[in-house]
Scaffold this active site. Structure first.
Site, PDB file in Angstrom:
ATOM      1  N   TYR A  24       9.668  21.308  10.307  1.00 31.22           N
ATOM      2  CA  TYR A  24       9.566  20.793   8.939  1.00 31.22           C
ATOM      3  C   TYR A  24       8.114  20.331   8.742  1.00 31.22           C
ATOM      4  O   TYR A  24       7.552  19.668   9.624  1.00 31.22           O
ATOM      5  CB  TYR A  24      10.569  19.647   8.756  1.00 31.22           C
ATOM      6  CG  TYR A  24      10.267  18.762   7.581  1.00 31.22           C
ATOM      7  CD1 TYR A  24      10.218  19.281   6.295  1.00 31.22           C
ATOM      8  CD2 TYR A  24      10.012  17.408   7.752  1.00 31.22           C
ATOM      9  CE1 TYR A  24       9.921  18.478   5.210  1.00 31.22           C
ATOM     10  CE2 TYR A  24       9.724  16.588   6.671  1.00 31.22           C
ATOM     11  CZ  TYR A  24       9.667  17.135   5.412  1.00 31.22           C
ATOM     12  OH  TYR A  24       9.367  16.334   4.344  1.00 31.22           O
ATOM     13  N   LYS A  48      20.028  14.348   4.087  1.00 36.24           N
ATOM     14  CA  LYS A  48      20.514  15.713   3.859  1.00 36.24           C
ATOM     15  C   LYS A  48      22.038  15.776   4.015  1.00 36.24           C
ATOM     16  O   LYS A  48      22.730  15.077   3.324  1.00 36.24           O
ATOM     17  CB  LYS A  48      19.774  16.661   4.814  1.00 36.24           C
ATOM     18  CG  LYS A  48      18.247  16.466   4.817  1.00 36.24           C
ATOM     19  CD  LYS A  48      17.670  16.751   3.450  1.00 36.24           C
ATOM     20  CE  LYS A  48      16.153  16.769   3.375  1.00 36.24           C
ATOM     21  NZ  LYS A  48      15.409  15.683   3.974  1.00 36.24           N
ATOM     22  N   ASP A  91      15.793  17.612  16.527  1.00 32.09           N
ATOM     23  CA  ASP A  91      16.083  17.322  15.123  1.00 32.09           C
ATOM     24  C   ASP A  91      17.304  18.171  14.756  1.00 32.09           C
ATOM     25  O   ASP A  91      17.237  19.399  14.695  1.00 32.09           O
ATOM     26  CB  ASP A  91      14.870  17.692  14.239  1.00 32.09           C
ATOM     27  CG  ASP A  91      15.103  17.324  12.776  1.00 32.09           C
ATOM     28  OD1 ASP A  91      16.264  17.303  12.341  1.00 32.09           O
ATOM     29  OD2 ASP A  91      14.109  17.089  12.067  1.00 32.09           O
ATOM     30  N   ARG A 113      17.084  -6.828   9.451  1.00 33.25           N
ATOM     31  CA  ARG A 113      16.111  -5.932  10.107  1.00 33.25           C
ATOM     32  C   ARG A 113      16.457  -5.756  11.589  1.00 33.25           C
ATOM     33  O   ARG A 113      16.197  -4.728  12.190  1.00 33.25           O
ATOM     34  CB  ARG A 113      14.691  -6.484   9.926  1.00 33.25           C
ATOM     35  CG  ARG A 113      13.614  -5.676  10.595  1.00 33.25           C
ATOM     36  CD  ARG A 113      12.228  -5.978  10.042  1.00 33.25           C
ATOM     37  NE  ARG A 113      11.893  -7.377  10.058  1.00 33.25           N
ATOM     38  CZ  ARG A 113      11.504  -8.083  11.127  1.00 33.25           C
ATOM     39  NH1 ARG A 113      11.420  -7.489  12.304  1.00 33.25           N
ATOM     40  NH2 ARG A 113      11.203  -9.369  11.042  1.00 33.25           N
TER      41      ARG A 113
HETATM   42  C1  LIG Z   1      14.505  19.191   9.340  1.00 30.94           C
HETATM   43  C2  LIG Z   1      14.009  17.937   8.685  1.00 30.94           C
HETATM   44  N1  LIG Z   1      13.772  16.853   9.445  1.00 30.94           N
HETATM   45  C3  LIG Z   1      13.307  15.707   8.903  1.00 30.94           C
HETATM   46  C4  LIG Z   1      13.050  15.602   7.562  1.00 30.94           C
HETATM   47  C5  LIG Z   1      12.507  14.316   6.988  1.00 30.94           C
HETATM   48  O1  LIG Z   1      13.557  13.601   6.393  1.00 30.94           O
HETATM   49  P1  LIG Z   1      13.347  12.439   5.291  1.00 30.94           P
HETATM   50  O2  LIG Z   1      12.850  13.100   4.055  1.00 30.94           O
HETATM   51  O3  LIG Z   1      14.699  11.814   5.171  1.00 30.94           O
HETATM   52  O4  LIG Z   1      12.344  11.502   5.853  1.00 30.94           O
HETATM   53  C6  LIG Z   1      13.289  16.705   6.732  1.00 30.94           C
HETATM   54  C7  LIG Z   1      13.005  16.628   5.288  1.00 30.94           C
HETATM   55  O5  LIG Z   1      13.121  17.566   4.559  1.00 30.94           O
HETATM   56  C8  LIG Z   1      13.770  17.902   7.315  1.00 30.94           C
HETATM   57  O6  LIG Z   1      13.993  19.003   6.576  1.00 30.94           O
END
Ligand SMILES: Cc1ncc(COP(=O)(O)O)c(C=O)c1O
Length: 401
Positions: free
Chosen positions: A116, A216, A191, A58
């Site tokens: 998102y 992703k 992001d 951790r």
């Molecule tokens: C642009 C974006 N940021 C963050 C996330 C969140 O990611 P996670 O599902 O790995 O927590 C997503 C999920 O679809 C996303 O599309």
């Protein structure tokens, strides 16, 4: 005493010694929750000097740290800047860690309204309970960001942006946002999930922190859930972000980090080919009967094409379009797809579609959805590595009446 024979239970319970004559070509999975010390003195010195030597997964793990450092290297690629990385349990954990290592109770987070859906929910439901005020605005509105930063300039602030944004793909000018933020002493978190560091590197445009859902493109194969936080400031990353991750336990794990590294090896090949496929499909969709709107940052008449051109080397592999004009049209279309899969994720090797209004953005206020073009008929497509003509053929057959 040394000659005393031990019992069979003790042999079963022991960790056998590994005989290693040469280094493994591929990094092994360090599937150990704990690291042993040769002496109490060694333990004391390693514990004193955290993050550093290994004590407990951790806190840190060699396999996880190697992959975090590799993503940090990618985010500052082509520059002499240094960056530090952390791997988290998910993209959401990465976003939360990034925000909470620069903001405390009483601070302000300024963000865009079209994020998102999960990120919007995090900011609306969790941050206010921690007394972090979250102000969402339309960045396309002339002077709106300046006005809000000026109004709260006495408070500690951070700006969180996502570009291209999920799912309507609007892009923001990262450099301009960072320059304005600096004038008010605000930090900027980007992001970078949709673009990846192969196409866009926000830290080199002035951002303080980058967050990723590695679930992703970075992993790219849909087998692992994870996130990454990357930053240039050693104190923020090694003390604040690391402490937050360690104490909330939102760290990655050895197996996901190992899977992520396997995917990263082909990231550049995948994202470039997938972007080329998406651009080709976007252009063809515009000419296709039955498609009423196509959103793709590479199209010259896309609303924020200029920002995408300025900061991205390719326009990404995500596109959205309207196969008709109603929820029923979108549903019928998606249900008729044979090759493309309906699945609520993106960035994998095969083409996936999602209906934002009823899935990822279900919890977003319908009037906001409308404002950002997330209509009931909008379908989001994560374009894969297939031959683009096969994807187009599937779209064509799904449109046919
Ligand atoms: C642009 C974006 N940021 C963050 C996330 C969140 O990611 P996670 O599902 O790995 O927590 C997503 C999920 O679809 C996303 O599309």
């Amino acid at each position: 005493m040394n000659d005393r024979k031990i019992h069979i239970e003790s042999v079963c319970a022991a960790e056998p010694k590994v005989s290693k004559t040469t280094e493994a070509h591929k990094n092994p999975i360090y599937a150990s929750s704990t690291f042993r010390f040769d002496s109490i003195d060694e333990g004391i010195s390693i514990f004193k000097d955290q993050p550093g030597g290994h004590v407990y997964t951790r806190y840190g793990n060699p396999g996880i740290e190697a992959v975090a450092a590799k993503i940090a290297q990618l985010e500052v690629f082509g520059s002499s800047t240094s960056a530090y990385g952390l791997l988290t349990s998910s993209g959401m954990a990465a976003i939360y860690t990034a925000v909470r290592c620069v903001l405390q109770s009483g601070d302000v987070l300024v963000t865009q309204q079209n994020l998102y859906g999960g990120t919007t929910e995090l900011f609306e439901k969790i941050l206010p309970s921690e007394n972090i005020q979250c102000l969402a605005l339309d960045f396309a509105e002339e002077g709106a960001l300046d006005k809000i930063l000026s109004k709260h300039s006495r408070r500690n602030m951070a700006i969180f942006i996502e570009t291209p944004a999920n799912p309507a793909l609007q892009c923001l000018d990262i450099q301009a946002v960072c320059e304005l933020a600096k004038a008010y002493g605000a930090r900027v978190i980007v992001d970078n999930t949709f673009a990846t560091p192969v196409l866009q590197r926000p830290l080199l445009l002035g951002a303080d922190l980058v967050a990723h859902s590695t679930t992703k493109y970075l992993h790219g194969h849909g087998l692992s859930t994870g996130g990454a936080v990357i930053g240039r400031d050693e104190d923020i990353m090694r003390n604040k972000a690391w402490t937050f991750m360690k104490l909330t336990g939102c760290n990655s794990n050895p197996f996901d980090a190992w899977l992520l590294n396997t995917g990263l090896k082909t990231l550049a090949l995948r994202i470039i080919r997938q972007s080329e496929n998406a651009f080709y499909i976007a252009k063809r969709l515009r000419e296709m009967k039955g498609i009423s709107r196509v959103l793709y940052p590479g199209l010259p008449d896309f609303s924020t094409h200029a920002f995408a051109s300025k900061q991205m080397s390719h326009f990404g592999a995500m596109l959205s379009f309207e196969p008709g004009n109603s929820l029923m049209d979108a549903k019928t279309f998606c249900n008729k797809l044979r090759h493309c899969t309906i699945a609520p994720s993106l960035g994998e090797t095969d083409t996936m579609v999602l209906h934002p209004a009823t899935m990822s953005h279900l919890k977003v206020d319908p009037s906001l959805r409308q404002h950002y073009g997330i209509t009931d008929s909008l379908v989001r497509m994560s374009v894969g590595l297939e031959h683009p003509d096969d994807i187009l053929a599937d779209i064509e057959q799904a449109l046919a009446v």
